[in-house]
Motif scaffolding. Sequence first.
Motif, PDB file in Angstrom:
ATOM      1  N   SER A  93       0.451  -1.369   0.342  1.00  0.00           N
ATOM      2  CA  SER A  93       0.353  -0.547  -0.497  1.00  0.00           C
ATOM      3  C   SER A  93       0.707   1.256  -0.143  1.00  0.00           C
ATOM      4  N   LEU A  94       1.683   1.097   1.142  1.00  0.00           N
ATOM      5  CA  LEU A  94       2.744   2.673   0.965  1.00  0.00           C
ATOM      6  C   LEU A  94       3.515   2.552  -0.264  1.00  0.00           C
ATOM      7  N   THR A  95       4.222   1.227  -0.729  1.00  0.00           N
ATOM      8  CA  THR A  95       4.648   1.301  -2.189  1.00  0.00           C
ATOM      9  C   THR A  95       4.293   2.502  -3.140  1.00  0.00           C
ATOM     10  N   VAL A  96       2.480   1.370  -3.805  1.00  0.00           N
ATOM     11  CA  VAL A  96       2.016   1.809  -4.699  1.00  0.00           C
ATOM     12  C   VAL A  96       1.587   3.005  -4.527  1.00  0.00           C
ATOM     13  N   VAL A  98       3.102   5.932  -2.721  1.00  0.00           N
ATOM     14  CA  VAL A  98       3.926   7.183  -3.455  1.00  0.00           C
ATOM     15  C   VAL A  98       4.546   6.594  -4.672  1.00  0.00           C
ATOM     16  N   VAL A  99       3.768   5.803  -5.627  1.00  0.00           N
ATOM     17  CA  VAL A  99       4.847   5.473  -6.700  1.00  0.00           C
ATOM     18  C   VAL A  99       2.712   6.303  -7.660  1.00  0.00           C
ATOM     19  N   ALA A 100       2.437   5.691  -7.382  1.00  0.00           N
ATOM     20  CA  ALA A 100       1.123   7.088  -8.206  1.00  0.00           C
ATOM     21  C   ALA A 100       1.241   8.789  -7.948  1.00  0.00           C
ATOM     22  N   LEU A 101       1.413   8.961  -6.321  1.00  0.00           N
ATOM     23  CA  LEU A 101       1.792  10.503  -6.354  1.00  0.00           C
ATOM     24  C   LEU A 101       2.401  11.134  -7.175  1.00  0.00           C
ATOM     25  N   ALA A 102       3.662   9.991  -7.270  1.00  0.00           N
ATOM     26  CA  ALA A 102       4.676  10.917  -8.125  1.00  0.00           C
ATOM     27  C   ALA A 102       4.369  11.119  -9.541  1.00  0.00           C
ATOM     28  N   LEU A 103       3.592   9.930 -10.061  1.00  0.00           N
ATOM     29  CA  LEU A 103       2.775  10.284 -11.189  1.00  0.00           C
ATOM     30  C   LEU A 103       2.066  10.994 -11.491  1.00  0.00           C
ATOM     31  N   VAL A 104       1.269  11.292 -10.793  1.00  0.00           N
ATOM     32  CA  VAL A 104       0.684  12.704  -9.821  1.00  0.00           C
ATOM     33  C   VAL A 104       1.134  13.865 -10.221  1.00  0.00           C
ATOM     34  N   ILE A 105       2.601  13.862  -9.408  1.00  0.00           N
ATOM     35  CA  ILE A 105       2.622  15.054  -9.364  1.00  0.00           C
ATOM     36  C   ILE A 105       3.226  15.239 -10.373  1.00  0.00           C
ATOM     37  N   TYR A 106       4.416  14.237 -11.629  1.00  0.00           N
ATOM     38  CA  TYR A 106       5.023  14.391 -13.221  1.00  0.00           C
ATOM     39  C   TYR A 106       4.163  14.784 -13.393  1.00  0.00           C
ATOM     40  N   GLY A 107       3.054  14.402 -13.782  1.00  0.00           N
ATOM     41  CA  GLY A 107       1.614  14.292 -14.697  1.00  0.00           C
ATOM     42  C   GLY A 107       1.113  15.873 -14.172  1.00  0.00           C
ATOM     43  N   THR A 108       1.373  16.650 -12.726  1.00  0.00           N
ATOM     44  CA  THR A 108       0.591  18.381 -12.951  1.00  0.00           C
ATOM     45  C   THR A 108       1.294  18.808 -13.515  1.00  0.00           C
ATOM     46  N   ARG A 109       2.956  18.732 -13.056  1.00  0.00           N
ATOM     47  CA  ARG A 109       3.911  19.300 -13.378  1.00  0.00           C
ATOM     48  C   ARG A 109       4.120  19.614 -15.384  1.00  0.00           C
TER      49      ARG A 109
END
Length: 120
Positions: A93-96, A98-109
Amino acid sequence: MREKNIMLLHYITGILILVAGGIHLSTVFLLSPYEESMKFDSSPFSVMSVYRNILLAGSLEALLILVAFHGFNGLRVILQELHQGRTYKKAVSLTVTVVALALVIYGTRTILIAHQLANL
């Protein structure tokens, strides 16, 4: 959150993806000529004009968040079915997350950069 509530959110995001994806596809492809919607110049229906319009850029952001949650939650459920154990489930749960948040941050950027470039 309880698993029941997370799965309810999973189902709701699936329905919202269909609605938001349908709206996105209809505004980009059905309301404009196909050749015009694939251009990167400053024509009214081009790719950059999608990012210039704050409502369409916002709908892309919403679609990004919905798809990221839905997809990574589905992956989390699949990975948790492979093994049992409290520690494993927490780690997955933690790993998924973190990866999902990183993807959303990169996509938002990416959306913000494209919005700035479109407004130059």
